[in-house]
Design an enzyme around this catalytic site. Structure first.
Site, mmCIF file in Angstrom:
data_model
loop_
_atom_site.group_PDB
_atom_site.id
_atom_site.type_symbol
_atom_site.label_atom_id
_atom_site.label_comp_id
_atom_site.label_asym_id
_atom_site.label_seq_id
_atom_site.Cartn_x
_atom_site.Cartn_y
_atom_site.Cartn_z
ATOM 1 N N GLY A 1 0.336 -1.243 0.154
ATOM 2 C CA GLY A 1 -0.106 -0.045 -0.229
ATOM 3 C C GLY A 1 0.849 0.985 0.042
ATOM 4 C CG HIS B 1 2.788 -3.537 -15.404
ATOM 5 N ND1 HIS B 1 2.511 -4.476 -14.852
ATOM 6 C CD2 HIS B 1 3.801 -3.274 -16.412
ATOM 7 C CE1 HIS B 1 2.883 -5.052 -15.382
ATOM 8 N NE2 HIS B 1 4.170 -4.816 -16.391
ATOM 9 C CG ASP C 1 -0.614 -5.354 -17.511
ATOM 10 O OD1 ASP C 1 0.462 -6.179 -16.613
ATOM 11 O OD2 ASP C 1 -1.353 -4.182 -16.061
ATOM 12 C CD GLU D 1 5.680 1.661 -8.809
ATOM 13 O OE1 GLU D 1 5.630 1.559 -7.216
ATOM 14 O OE2 GLU D 1 5.628 0.750 -9.372
HETATM 15 C C1 GRF Z 1 3.553 -1.567 -7.328
HETATM 16 O O1 GRF Z 1 5.229 -2.421 -7.301
HETATM 17 C C2 GRF Z 1 2.668 -1.767 -8.543
HETATM 18 O O2 GRF Z 1 3.602 -1.026 -9.329
HETATM 19 C C3 GRF Z 1 2.229 -2.602 -8.949
HETATM 20 O O3 GRF Z 1 1.988 -3.169 -7.069
HETATM 21 C C4 GRF Z 1 3.068 -2.853 -6.360
HETATM 22 C C5 GRF Z 1 2.334 -1.962 -5.287
HETATM 23 O O4 GRF Z 1 2.859 -2.050 -4.652
HETATM 24 N N1 GRF Z 1 0.936 -2.684 -9.434
HETATM 25 P P1 GRF Z 1 2.447 -0.934 -3.152
HETATM 26 O O5 GRF Z 1 1.662 -1.669 -2.154
HETATM 27 O O6 GRF Z 1 1.854 0.267 -3.291
HETATM 28 O O7 GRF Z 1 3.510 -0.269 -2.247
#
Ligand code: GRF
Length: 188
Positions: free
Chosen positions: A11, A103, A144, A173
């Site tokens: 999360g 992704h 995806d 991200e």
């Molecule tokens: C991230 O690597 C995202 O790209 C993928 O799942 C992971 C989620 O990480 N879809 P978190 O639970 O938000 O730390």
């Protein structure tokens, strides 16, 4: 505007999104939904005072209850942040162009079922890629494959391990997903 976040993992993205939207007056994270009682996102949601709804595979794929709940909550955007299950087609159809995902690679390469979490970074390193990154895209019934909204890149050097790539990608991200979501919601 009201956002629901679906997450199965730690999360960290959900938390960054919540932090980014804390000062926003016109966007709120109404709900966090998860399919894993042990997911770290549950503790983060509790700390962030965001309601969490847990469901199992049967409930999720029967989907009518989840759809009804999201409609009752007047959710404007569904954000997948580390959610590992394929969206049921009824849910995709109930929220056309209102479900997005992040992704941890540069789609269309390194996408599809099984290409998630650490596997992606191992595949990128094994393939000798010189770059990786993130893809934020609309969600449709196939893993995806929805329309791409945003991509960001990071270099991959010959000495980078999958862990190095994962760290660099996760930084992207956290840096970009909250802003892309805020911009998308503002344009709804
Ligand atoms: C991230 O690597 C995202 O790209 C993928 O799942 C992971 C989620 O990480 N879809 P978190 O639970 O938000 O730390």
């Amino acid at each position: 505007r009201r956002i629901a976040i679906f997450a199965s993992g730690s999360g960290s993205n959900a938390e960054k999104i919540a932090e980014h939207l804390t000062n926003s007056t016109d966007v709120e994270i109404t709900l966090i939904l998860s399919n894993s009682p042990k997911a770290g996102v549950i503790d983060r949601a509790r700390r962030l005072h965001i309601p969490v709804l847990l469901f199992d595979r049967t409930t999720f794929y029967e989907s009518s209850r989840v759809i009804r709940l999201l409609q009752e909550q007047q959710i404007d955007l569904i954000v997948l942040a580390g959610f590992m299950w394929l969206m049921p087609s009824e849910l995709v159809q109930a929220f056309p162009n209102r479900i997005i995902n992040i992704h941890p690679a540069l789609l269309p390469k390194f996408g599809g079922k099984g290409m998630y979490g650490h596997f992606v970074h191992e595949a990128v390193v094994a393939a000798g890629e010189t770059e990786s990154g993130i893809t934020i895209h609309y969600v449709n019934e196939r893993y995806d494959e929805g329309q791409v909204i945003f991509q960001a890149r990071c270099p991959v050097t010959p000495t980078d391990s999958p862990e190095d790539v994962a760290r660099n990608v996760q930084k992207l991200e956290h840096e970009h997903y909250p802003r892309v979501i805020a911009d998308l919601v503002a344009a709804l």
